[in-house]
Design an enzyme around this catalytic site. Sequence first.
Site, PDB file in Angstrom:
ATOM      1  N   ILE A  61       0.856  -1.173   0.000  1.00 24.38           N
ATOM      2  CA  ILE A  61       0.000   0.000   0.000  1.00 24.38           C
ATOM      3  C   ILE A  61       0.897   1.229   0.000  1.00 24.38           C
ATOM      4  O   ILE A  61       1.671   1.450   0.943  1.00 24.38           O
ATOM      5  CB  ILE A  61      -0.926   0.038   1.239  1.00 24.38           C
ATOM      6  CG1 ILE A  61      -1.653  -1.292   1.410  1.00 24.38           C
ATOM      7  CG2 ILE A  61      -1.904   1.211   1.124  1.00 24.38           C
ATOM      8  CD1 ILE A  61      -2.493  -1.711   0.243  1.00 24.38           C
ATOM      9  N   ILE A  69      -7.847  -3.150   5.427  1.00 21.32           N
ATOM     10  CA  ILE A  69      -6.866  -3.932   4.670  1.00 21.32           C
ATOM     11  C   ILE A  69      -6.070  -4.861   5.580  1.00 21.32           C
ATOM     12  O   ILE A  69      -5.705  -5.971   5.174  1.00 21.32           O
ATOM     13  CB  ILE A  69      -5.928  -3.001   3.861  1.00 21.32           C
ATOM     14  CG1 ILE A  69      -4.997  -3.813   2.957  1.00 21.32           C
ATOM     15  CG2 ILE A  69      -5.133  -2.089   4.775  1.00 21.32           C
ATOM     16  CD1 ILE A  69      -5.704  -4.701   1.955  1.00 21.32           C
ATOM     17  N   GLY A  86     -10.711   1.569  -1.438  1.00 20.94           N
ATOM     18  CA  GLY A  86      -9.296   1.697  -1.772  1.00 20.94           C
ATOM     19  C   GLY A  86      -8.451   0.874  -0.822  1.00 20.94           C
ATOM     20  O   GLY A  86      -8.886  -0.167  -0.321  1.00 20.94           O
ATOM     21  N   GLU A  87      -7.222   1.329  -0.582  1.00 19.66           N
ATOM     22  CA  GLU A  87      -6.226   0.696   0.296  1.00 19.66           C
ATOM     23  C   GLU A  87      -6.003  -0.791   0.023  1.00 19.66           C
ATOM     24  O   GLU A  87      -5.551  -1.538   0.884  1.00 19.66           O
ATOM     25  CB  GLU A  87      -6.563   0.924   1.774  1.00 19.66           C
ATOM     26  CG  GLU A  87      -7.831   0.306   2.312  1.00 19.66           C
ATOM     27  CD  GLU A  87      -8.183   0.761   3.731  1.00 19.66           C
ATOM     28  OE1 GLU A  87      -8.478  -0.115   4.564  1.00 19.66           O
ATOM     29  OE2 GLU A  87      -8.162   1.978   3.995  1.00 19.66           O
ATOM     30  N   GLY A  88      -6.280  -1.235  -1.209  1.00 22.95           N
ATOM     31  CA  GLY A  88      -6.029  -2.621  -1.587  1.00 22.95           C
ATOM     32  C   GLY A  88      -7.099  -3.596  -1.138  1.00 22.95           C
ATOM     33  O   GLY A  88      -6.935  -4.811  -1.296  1.00 22.95           O
TER      34      GLY A  88
END
Length: 332
Positions: free
Chosen positions: A69, A103, A301-303
């Site tokens: 990230i 995440i 987001g954030e993987g």
Amino acid sequence: MRLHALADLAALIQTSPGIDAASAAQAAVRQDSLTKPPGSLGRLEELAIFMAGWRATPRPVIKKAQALIFAGNHGVCAQGVNPYPQDVTQQMVLNFQRGGAAINQLCIASGADLRVVPIMLDTPTADFTTGPAMTSEEMLSAMNIGASAVDGNADVLILGEMGIGNSTVASALVAAFFGGAPPDWVGPGTGSDAAGIARKCAAVSKGLALHGGRPALETLSRFGGREQAAICGSILAARASRIPVILDGFICTAAASTLHVAHTGLLDHCLVGHVSAEPGHRRLLKELGKRPILELDMRLGEGSGAALALGILRAALHCHNGMATFAEAGIS
């Protein structure tokens, strides 16, 4: 892998490996011999064959999954494009490092080793509505940070990002690459209201008037940000080591699209974990010819979507390697 100049990309393209067709073909033969009707596992079969081709073995396994990230801050926030201050980027990085974010939990659940890489958070990129966000040297530095973060022993790489304002950057990038009006690409991001979305569209319009019509990597440097450049660097490093990549949502995929525009085929080793609820993502996937693994109305987001998709990829390989063939099961 290290890039010293933009011209190095041409040499890297020439030396980057492609899919191993023989391993993929052997994996396809195995799929047709397993105790199931041919094609009955659908996308799982395709994913197993994809992994076989890129890992260059007909029986691929995931012993080590890495999640990266990247985090950065953006000068375009001066245009009021985000409802949150840029301090939130650093605060969220600390939350990642302490294990308190989504995440973190998803990487635990899917079996991925998470590393968070903040890049010069105290020095945002320049405001792309008034000039280039980064110099070429700054962009190359961020790309090399991304490349050096990749674990060459990984069997698969998950990519994600964090950065207040970076959905505006992503919208500007894809509008520059693929055309269309800013409203075609701009969405709420972290929760912008109608007035906030209008400010985002205005910023993208100014940026396009200032920076449009340039080559892919120069466009990336003009709009930023550092985390997007780092994503590009990590994708290139993964390709050099035959590591398949799972991209996350709109912002991550927009960053990766830089490489697609620079040279068609540079994203062939990349899967897209999910289609984001951010409105520009579905349009972008159509431009890239990519089919997402999941659709769960996520836009974090954030993987996070990529980490979830890793579980599907693991399941595909467990079926591929663990199922009996008709001969082994004694089924005629």
